[in-house]
Scaffold this motif. Structure first.
Motif, PDB file in Angstrom:
ATOM      1  N   GLU A 201      -3.680  15.611  81.941  1.00 39.44           N
ATOM      2  CA  GLU A 201      -3.695  16.396  83.186  1.00 39.44           C
ATOM      3  C   GLU A 201      -2.492  17.333  83.253  1.00 39.44           C
ATOM      4  N   VAL A 202      -1.320  16.850  82.855  1.00 39.20           N
ATOM      5  CA  VAL A 202      -0.128  17.699  82.852  1.00 39.20           C
ATOM      6  C   VAL A 202      -0.327  18.891  81.919  1.00 39.20           C
ATOM      7  N   LEU A 203      -0.838  18.640  80.720  1.00 36.27           N
ATOM      8  CA  LEU A 203      -0.998  19.723  79.751  1.00 36.27           C
ATOM      9  C   LEU A 203      -2.106  20.700  80.132  1.00 36.27           C
ATOM     10  N   ARG A 204      -3.068  20.255  80.891  1.00 34.51           N
ATOM     11  CA  ARG A 204      -4.126  21.176  81.333  1.00 34.51           C
ATOM     12  C   ARG A 204      -3.574  22.258  82.260  1.00 34.51           C
ATOM     13  N   HIS A 205      -2.510  21.928  82.988  1.00 33.32           N
ATOM     14  CA  HIS A 205      -2.026  22.842  84.022  1.00 33.32           C
ATOM     15  C   HIS A 205      -0.618  23.371  83.770  1.00 33.32           C
ATOM     16  N   ALA A 206       0.083  22.837  82.798  1.00 32.71           N
ATOM     17  CA  ALA A 206       1.477  23.239  82.576  1.00 32.71           C
ATOM     18  C   ALA A 206       1.570  24.642  82.004  1.00 32.71           C
ATOM     19  N   ASP A 207       2.665  25.307  82.333  1.00 31.55           N
ATOM     20  CA  ASP A 207       3.036  26.553  81.663  1.00 31.55           C
ATOM     21  C   ASP A 207       3.636  26.151  80.317  1.00 31.55           C
ATOM     22  N   LEU A 208       2.918  26.427  79.223  1.00 31.06           N
ATOM     23  CA  LEU A 208       3.363  25.967  77.913  1.00 31.06           C
ATOM     24  C   LEU A 208       4.690  26.596  77.489  1.00 31.06           C
ATOM     25  N   GLY A 209       5.037  27.717  78.107  1.00 33.42           N
ATOM     26  CA  GLY A 209       6.298  28.371  77.783  1.00 33.42           C
ATOM     27  C   GLY A 209       7.450  27.951  78.673  1.00 33.42           C
ATOM     28  N   ALA A 210       7.193  27.095  79.662  1.00 31.22           N
ATOM     29  CA  ALA A 210       8.244  26.682  80.598  1.00 31.22           C
ATOM     30  C   ALA A 210       9.353  25.930  79.856  1.00 31.22           C
ATOM     31  N   ALA A 211      10.581  26.134  80.317  1.00 25.73           N
ATOM     32  CA  ALA A 211      11.736  25.504  79.674  1.00 25.73           C
ATOM     33  C   ALA A 211      11.848  24.042  80.079  1.00 25.73           C
ATOM     34  N   VAL A 212      12.051  23.182  79.092  1.00 26.65           N
ATOM     35  CA  VAL A 212      12.274  21.755  79.318  1.00 26.65           C
ATOM     36  C   VAL A 212      13.719  21.448  78.924  1.00 26.65           C
ATOM     37  N   PRO A 213      14.597  21.168  79.879  1.00 31.16           N
ATOM     38  CA  PRO A 213      16.004  20.940  79.546  1.00 31.16           C
ATOM     39  C   PRO A 213      16.175  19.825  78.512  1.00 31.16           C
ATOM     40  N   VAL A 214      17.042  20.053  77.551  1.00 32.09           N
ATOM     41  CA  VAL A 214      17.301  19.066  76.502  1.00 32.09           C
ATOM     42  C   VAL A 214      18.131  17.923  77.090  1.00 32.09           C
ATOM     43  N   PRO A 215      17.707  16.676  76.895  1.00 30.70           N
ATOM     44  CA  PRO A 215      18.505  15.545  77.381  1.00 30.70           C
ATOM     45  C   PRO A 215      19.863  15.496  76.663  1.00 30.70           C
ATOM     46  N   ARG A 216      20.842  14.913  77.324  1.00 32.38           N
ATOM     47  CA  ARG A 216      22.185  14.811  76.737  1.00 32.38           C
ATOM     48  C   ARG A 216      22.621  13.356  76.594  1.00 32.38           C
ATOM     49  N   ASP A 217      21.669  12.420  76.675  1.00 36.52           N
ATOM     50  CA  ASP A 217      22.058  11.016  76.737  1.00 36.52           C
ATOM     51  C   ASP A 217      21.910  10.266  75.424  1.00 36.52           C
ATOM     52  N   ALA A 218      21.689  10.960  74.320  1.00 28.26           N
ATOM     53  CA  ALA A 218      21.579  10.283  73.023  1.00 28.26           C
ATOM     54  C   ALA A 218      22.103  11.214  71.931  1.00 28.26           C
ATOM     55  N   PRO A 219      22.684  10.669  70.879  1.00 31.07           N
ATOM     56  CA  PRO A 219      23.309  11.515  69.853  1.00 31.07           C
ATOM     57  C   PRO A 219      22.320  12.335  69.044  1.00 31.07           C
ATOM     58  N   TRP A 220      21.039  11.982  69.076  1.00 33.92           N
ATOM     59  CA  TRP A 220      20.076  12.740  68.259  1.00 33.92           C
ATOM     60  C   TRP A 220      19.565  14.003  68.946  1.00 33.92           C
ATOM     61  N   PHE A 221      19.922  14.210  70.192  1.00 31.61           N
ATOM     62  CA  PHE A 221      19.526  15.448  70.861  1.00 31.61           C
ATOM     63  C   PHE A 221      20.527  16.554  70.527  1.00 31.61           C
ATOM     64  N   PRO A 222      20.047  17.767  70.234  1.00 31.42           N
ATOM     65  CA  PRO A 222      20.961  18.835  69.804  1.00 31.42           C
ATOM     66  C   PRO A 222      21.909  19.256  70.920  1.00 31.42           C
ATOM     67  N   LYS A 223      23.135  19.566  70.522  1.00 31.72           N
ATOM     68  CA  LYS A 223      24.133  20.021  71.490  1.00 31.72           C
ATOM     69  C   LYS A 223      24.132  21.542  71.629  1.00 31.72           C
ATOM     70  N   ASP A 224      23.490  22.235  70.681  1.00 35.49           N
ATOM     71  CA  ASP A 224      23.507  23.697  70.686  1.00 35.49           C
ATOM     72  C   ASP A 224      22.197  24.297  71.197  1.00 35.49           C
ATOM     73  N   VAL A 225      21.336  23.471  71.815  1.00 30.17           N
ATOM     74  CA  VAL A 225      20.078  23.946  72.390  1.00 30.17           C
ATOM     75  C   VAL A 225      20.038  23.495  73.843  1.00 30.17           C
ATOM     76  N   ASP A 226      19.783  24.442  74.749  1.00 27.97           N
ATOM     77  CA  ASP A 226      19.748  24.098  76.172  1.00 27.97           C
ATOM     78  C   ASP A 226      18.383  23.613  76.621  1.00 27.97           C
ATOM     79  N   ALA A 227      17.321  24.179  76.034  1.00 25.27           N
ATOM     80  CA  ALA A 227      15.976  23.818  76.487  1.00 25.27           C
ATOM     81  C   ALA A 227      14.965  24.034  75.370  1.00 25.27           C
ATOM     82  N   TRP A 228      13.913  23.226  75.399  1.00 28.55           N
ATOM     83  CA  TRP A 228      12.729  23.444  74.580  1.00 28.55           C
ATOM     84  C   TRP A 228      11.623  23.954  75.492  1.00 28.55           C
ATOM     85  N   SER A 229      10.538  24.420  74.920  1.00 26.35           N
ATOM     86  CA  SER A 229       9.377  24.777  75.727  1.00 26.35           C
ATOM     87  C   SER A 229       8.469  23.558  75.885  1.00 26.35           C
ATOM     88  N   VAL A 230       7.566  23.618  76.859  1.00 26.58           N
ATOM     89  CA  VAL A 230       6.567  22.556  77.018  1.00 26.58           C
ATOM     90  C   VAL A 230       5.752  22.412  75.737  1.00 26.58           C
TER      91      VAL A 230
END
Length: 202
Positions: free
Chosen positions: A116-145
């Protein structure tokens, strides 16, 4: 969807269909197992079929919440960082209250939400990168949906592969044999649908 994703018309349908296929792989790999068998960890590691189903449900829930909240971050977790660290890995553990039916039902229910989320989401919308684990990149602010949806395909496929290995270690069953049993394919010289030991010919 026994072996292949059906034809798709666009990117959105592709993301939904491939997530559905990978999710269905867990139902197939658990086909015919007992409540005891879903708790077995027959390899050198600690992975079980039930634990993998439970984990991918939790994993998909977290990423879907991020897609649904985009471009904002989802609400913060109820637990502190210390509590989250203590609970790390709990979603791989099958408890006494868990059953194969309840685990598969929870996965299916999460699939309904994700779809249901994917049927209606803006696929280009920014998804903020989490900062709570070492495997998340520090040089990227957001991914897309769309990036997150593809990452979910990757996550489910990786763990479906783990589940294949665990299942084969339990009783020797492989994916196409299990698919054939679920889908009712006829036996061929090169493919015999899986049968339980009780149903196998003497």
């Amino acid at each position: 969807m026994a072996a292949h994703v059906p034809p798709v018309a666009d990117e959105r349908e592709s993301l939904i269909a491939y997530l559905d296929q990978q999710r269905d792989a867990f139902v197939t790999v658990a086909h015919g197992l007992t409540e005891e068998q879903i708790r077995l960890a027959p390899t050198a590691g600690t992975l079980s079929i039930g634990g993998l189903i439970k984990h991918v449900t939790t994993c998909e829930r977290g990423w879907t919440e991020r897609m649904a909240a985009a471009p904002e971050a989802p609400p913060p977790p109820d637990q502190s960082v210390e509590q989250q660290a203590t609970a790390s890995g709990d979603d791989f553990r099958v408890t006494a209250d868990d059953t194969l039916e309840s685990l598969v039902a929870a996965l299916a229910a999460q699939g309904d939400v994700t779809r249901e989320v994917l049927r209606h989401a803006d696929l280009g919308a920014a998804v903020p990168v989490p900062r709570d684990a070492p495997w998340f990149p520090k040089d990227v602010d957001a991914w897309s949906v769309r990036w997150v949806a593809m990452h979910l395909v990757e996550e489910l496929a990786r763990h479906a592969g783990h589940a294949d290995i665990v299942r084969e270690s339990i009783d020797g069953a492989t994916m196409y044999e299990l698919v054939a049993a679920r889908a009712g394919w006829p036996e061929t010289p090169w493919l015999k649908p899986w049968r339980s030991a009780a149903d196998a010919p003497a």
